[in-house]
Design a protein around this motif. Structure first.
Motif, short mmCIF file in Angstrom:
data_model
loop_
_atom_site.label_atom_id
_atom_site.label_comp_id
_atom_site.label_asym_id
_atom_site.label_seq_id
_atom_site.Cartn_x
_atom_site.Cartn_y
_atom_site.Cartn_z
N ASP A 52 0.85 -1.18 0.00
CA ASP A 52 0.00 0.00 0.00
C ASP A 52 0.90 1.25 0.00
N PRO A 53 0.53 2.29 -0.76
CA PRO A 53 1.36 3.50 -0.80
C PRO A 53 1.64 4.09 0.58
N GLU A 54 0.66 4.00 1.48
CA GLU A 54 0.86 4.54 2.83
C GLU A 54 1.89 3.71 3.60
N GLU A 55 1.88 2.39 3.39
CA GLU A 55 2.87 1.54 4.05
C GLU A 55 4.27 1.85 3.54
N ILE A 56 4.37 2.06 2.26
CA ILE A 56 5.68 2.37 1.67
C ILE A 56 6.19 3.71 2.20
N ALA A 57 5.27 4.70 2.29
CA ALA A 57 5.67 6.03 2.78
C ALA A 57 6.06 5.99 4.25
N ARG A 58 5.32 5.23 5.06
CA ARG A 58 5.56 5.19 6.51
C ARG A 58 6.66 4.19 6.89
N LYS A 59 6.99 3.28 5.95
CA LYS A 59 7.96 2.22 6.23
C LYS A 59 7.51 1.34 7.39
N MET A 60 6.22 1.01 7.38
CA MET A 60 5.65 0.12 8.40
C MET A 60 4.35 -0.48 7.86
N SER A 61 4.00 -1.64 8.38
CA SER A 61 2.76 -2.30 7.96
C SER A 61 1.57 -1.62 8.64
N TYR A 306 -10.03 -5.91 0.89
CA TYR A 306 -9.10 -4.84 0.52
C TYR A 306 -9.68 -4.10 -0.68
N ALA A 307 -9.83 -2.80 -0.53
CA ALA A 307 -10.41 -2.00 -1.62
C ALA A 307 -9.32 -1.64 -2.62
N ASP A 308 -9.19 -2.47 -3.64
CA ASP A 308 -8.19 -2.22 -4.67
C ASP A 308 -8.70 -1.12 -5.60
N VAL A 450 -7.53 7.04 7.69
CA VAL A 450 -8.80 7.05 6.96
C VAL A 450 -8.87 8.25 6.02
N LEU A 451 -8.47 9.43 6.52
CA LEU A 451 -8.49 10.63 5.70
C LEU A 451 -7.55 10.52 4.51
N LYS A 452 -6.36 9.95 4.74
CA LYS A 452 -5.39 9.82 3.65
C LYS A 452 -5.90 8.86 2.58
N LYS A 453 -6.50 7.75 3.01
CA LYS A 453 -7.02 6.79 2.03
C LYS A 453 -8.14 7.40 1.20
N MET A 454 -9.03 8.16 1.84
CA MET A 454 -10.13 8.79 1.11
C MET A 454 -9.60 9.77 0.06
N LYS A 455 -8.57 10.51 0.45
CA LYS A 455 -8.01 11.50 -0.47
C LYS A 455 -7.26 10.83 -1.62
N ASN A 456 -6.41 9.84 -1.28
CA ASN A 456 -5.56 9.22 -2.30
C ASN A 456 -6.33 8.30 -3.24
N ARG A 457 -7.30 7.57 -2.67
CA ARG A 457 -8.01 6.58 -3.50
C ARG A 457 -9.24 7.16 -4.18
N TYR A 458 -9.98 8.02 -3.46
CA TYR A 458 -11.28 8.44 -3.97
C TYR A 458 -11.38 9.96 -4.18
#
Length: 683
Positions: A52-61, A306-308, A450-458
């Protein structure tokens, strides 16, 4: 792709603290087994499981991920769950899909918060458990010490099956106590001479622990002073499967030492899907058992969606019984609705490979289901069984959420629904009293995500703020008032005259309307309008804009005009009468009080009790539970909404709490005056 028999399938979950090396360990297992051609690194953002892009950015699961490993005629399905406390729900989901939870601990760490949470999560779970002591090549790594720390801080007594050869920068291999073989950089070597006595001692500890789980083995152990290799192997496997033995393994994901030995151990010692084929379900709302078989009735469980952004919802499913195929019609008991199985795939992180079917024991993914969602059961069309509902921890963090701009107001609902569908520990409700949408969950990081996912995905932007406290208004005294609404402006006028008595009712009894009018001083057809005027005013609030509760209003006298009286006139008159009388009847504010149970190590109890008292809390009692203290208290919602970060700070992250609404109490006068003043400023 090959279908595996249940006896050759191992389903395991990696749990444990963030930073213990679960994702890196998974990378090494995938590479050692030939499933991947390189070892990805978390810091470089190229691991199989953190995609997930957020995981890659944060360097954590931040979400569980699934992969499969083929090793020595066995299929290992691995569910890697994040260890950060905010994402505890992912660990709960992972534990529903596997036979064994393997807790990964940092050999150079202590009793970390994530490790503690994983242990508590698994206390009541009827799955096998095991430890992997990872990062043995780190400075200060100590295999025996970390096991002792776990024993001291929990009721878990892990028994080593592996012993490390060396530690820190000298860690080079493991000794398998069952095989009595040493493996140095995956090559079998003689057990080092300096370890022989330690190995013998540890083997006898293991042998004794295994013998105590089986009466026949115990008798043989007493008779012969030891068990044969065959008896020890068989006894160990059975004890782990039964949950009577918690084994400990050791490795280093960073240097890949012990990785292939760990793969061998998973296949050789941990229970297969067949070993745990009896599944507890609800059939017609009654507890029952289904014995899993590829040829049996269909029973699958969607443990995560998982919402792909490209493919839509991807449902991770564990098949416990039966076989499903693409195009097959199935039934979803929790939704009381049919669904159709779409594409079926095996999972390797974000990559998927097509499968023609999924059989009992397997884990895979289904795409384009319309009805089935996270934590729902899939059965035959005439199936009557489903899995019991999962118990989730209560929320500990709340925020009001709204769209950042008018353009996103229509889209925020659907975006929130899709994002929340991935994490059942997040909930959303409309507070009818404050007219705010309140989102709640397990911590700040989770809600911010939640806010980041809404912005990045939708492409939906939202903002958070502290929720308004749903105060209520009531009175402590009584009042007897009259209000005459009279208006003449040419033509038909307005006339309504009411006399009312206002009194408090016992707390929690609500509103009582009394009609004591006699003699027709107010015609009966106007009484409903009088009541409506009172009710609408109570809903809007009088002194601070909050709902009025626990009062009685008795209309006992009035007057009317044959031409000018109307329902509207009497409605206005009763509303104004209530407002005037309410301010005379010693109005007060009530605030919601929650009952909380704080679970914490004893050493923090003094600080917590002191802090609770400064937050207008009331201590109800304390009790000991295992290694923890449980403190019960009443805490105002005004203090509760921001309490979670405070508790984490006071307890170094080791304290947590459960909460539920209890009752309403009077707000202290000084605080009430501030709330009322703030309301008047806004008017």
């Amino acid at each position: 792709m090959k279908n595996y028999d249940m006896k050759h399938i191992r389903n395991i979950a990696f749990l444990g603290a963030s930073g213990a090396g679960k994702t890196t360990l998974t990378e090494q297992l995938l590479h050692a087994s030939g499933m991947t051609t390189r070892v990805g690194k978390v810091d470089e953002g190229n691991t199989v499981m953190d995609f997930d892009p957020e995981e890659i950015a944060r360097k954590m699961s931040i979400a569980l991920a699934v992969c499969h490993i083929d090793w020595k005629d066995a299929r290992i399905n691995l569910v890697d769950a994040p260890g950060y406390p905010d994402f505890l729900g992912e660990q709960i989901c992972a534990a529903t899909a596997v036979e064994t939870a393997m807790i990964v601990a940092n050999a150079a760490g202590g009793f970390e918060v994530g490790l503690e949470l994983s242990l508590e999560l698994l206390e009541d779970k009827k799955i096998s458990k095991a430890f992997i002591i990872n990062r043995m090549d780190n400075e200060h790594a100590d295999f025996d010490k970390i096991l002792e720390i776990i024993r001291e801080n929990s009721d878990v007594h892990a028994v080593p099956i592996f012993l490390p050869i060396g530690k820190e920068n000298t860690f080079e291999g493991v000794v398998d106590l069952i095989k009595m073989k040493a493996f140095v950089h995956d090559v079998e070597k003689p057990i080092p001479a300096e370890m022989e006595s330690h190995v013998e001692e540890a083997r006898h500890v293991l042998m004794e622990a295994v013998a105590e789980t089986d009466e026949d083995l115990l008798n043989k152990y007493f008779e012969n002073g030891e068990l044969s290799n065959e008896e020890l192997t068989r006894g160990t496997k059975k004890a782990i499967a039964d949950g009577a033995l918690i084994p400990a393994f050791v490795c280093s994901a960073g240097s890949s030492v012990g990785i292939k030995s760990l793969l061998d151990a998973i296949v050789e010692y941990l229970p297969s899907a067949y070993d745990k084929k009896e599944v507890s379900v609800l059939t017609n709302d009654k507890a029952s058992t289904i014995v899993g078989s590829p040829d049996g009735e269909v029973l699958g469980y969607i443990f995560k969606t998982y919402a792909d952004p490209n493919m839509g919802d991807v449902a991770y499913i564990r098949m416990y019984s039966g076989t499903i195929k693409s195009g097959m019609d199935v039934y979803i008991p929790e939704k009381d609705s049919k669904d159709k199985v779409g594409n079926i795939t095996y999972i390797l992180g974000k990559n998927r490979s097509d499968a023609s079917e999924l059989r009992a024991g397997e884990i895979g993914a289904l795409v384009k289901l319309k009805v089935a969602k996270s934590l729902t059961t899939i059965v035959n069309l005439n199936g009557k069984s489903c899995f019991p509902p999962v118990e989730w921890p209560t929320p500990v963090f709340w925020q009001a959420i709204k769209a950042s701009n008018q353009a996103d107001e229509d889209k925020i609902g659907s975006a929130l629904t899709r994002v929340m569908g991935e994490d059942p520990t997040i909930s959303l409700f409309m507070n009818a009293e404050t007219h705010e949408n309140i989102i709640s969950g397990m911590g700040e990081q989770q809600i911010a995500l939640v806010l980041k996912k809404m912005k990045n995905r939708y492409k939906v932007e939202a903002e958070l703020k502290e929720p308004r406290i749903p105060y209520k208004e009531t009175i402590m005294g009584s009042a007897d008032v009259n209000y005459k609404h009279k208006k003449q402006s040419g033509g038909k006028g307005q006339y309504g005259d009411v006399y009312i008595r206002i009194n408090p009712t016992p707390r929690g009894e609500g509103f009582k309307f009394i009609n004591s009018v006699v003699g027709g001083t107010i015609p009966s057809n106007f009484i409903p309008a009088i009541e409506k005027g009172v009710v609408e005013t109570m809903e809007k609030g009088i002194v601070a804009g909050y709902q009025v509760v626990d009062i009685s209003v008795d209309v006992y006298f009035g007057s009317y005009h044959d031409v000018d009286s109307s329902e509207m006139a009497f409605k206005i008159a009763s509303s104004m009468a209530l407002k005037n009388g309410f301010t005379q009847a010693k109005p007060i504010l009530l605030e919601p009080i929650h009952e909380i149970v704080i679970i914490t190590p004893s050493e923090y109890m003094g600080d917590i009790m002191g802090d609770i008292s400064t937050r207008r809390g009331k201590i109800l009692g304390m009790e000991q539970k295992g290694k923890k203290q449980l403190l019960s208290a009443h805490l105002p919602a005004a203090e509760l909404f921001g309490y979670f970060p405070i508790l984490k700070s006071l307890t170094q992250g080791r304290g947590r709490f459960l909460q539920k609404f209890s009752h309403y109490e009077k707000v202290p006068d000084e605080l009430a005056q501030k709330v009322i003043a703030a309301y008047k400023e806004q008017e």
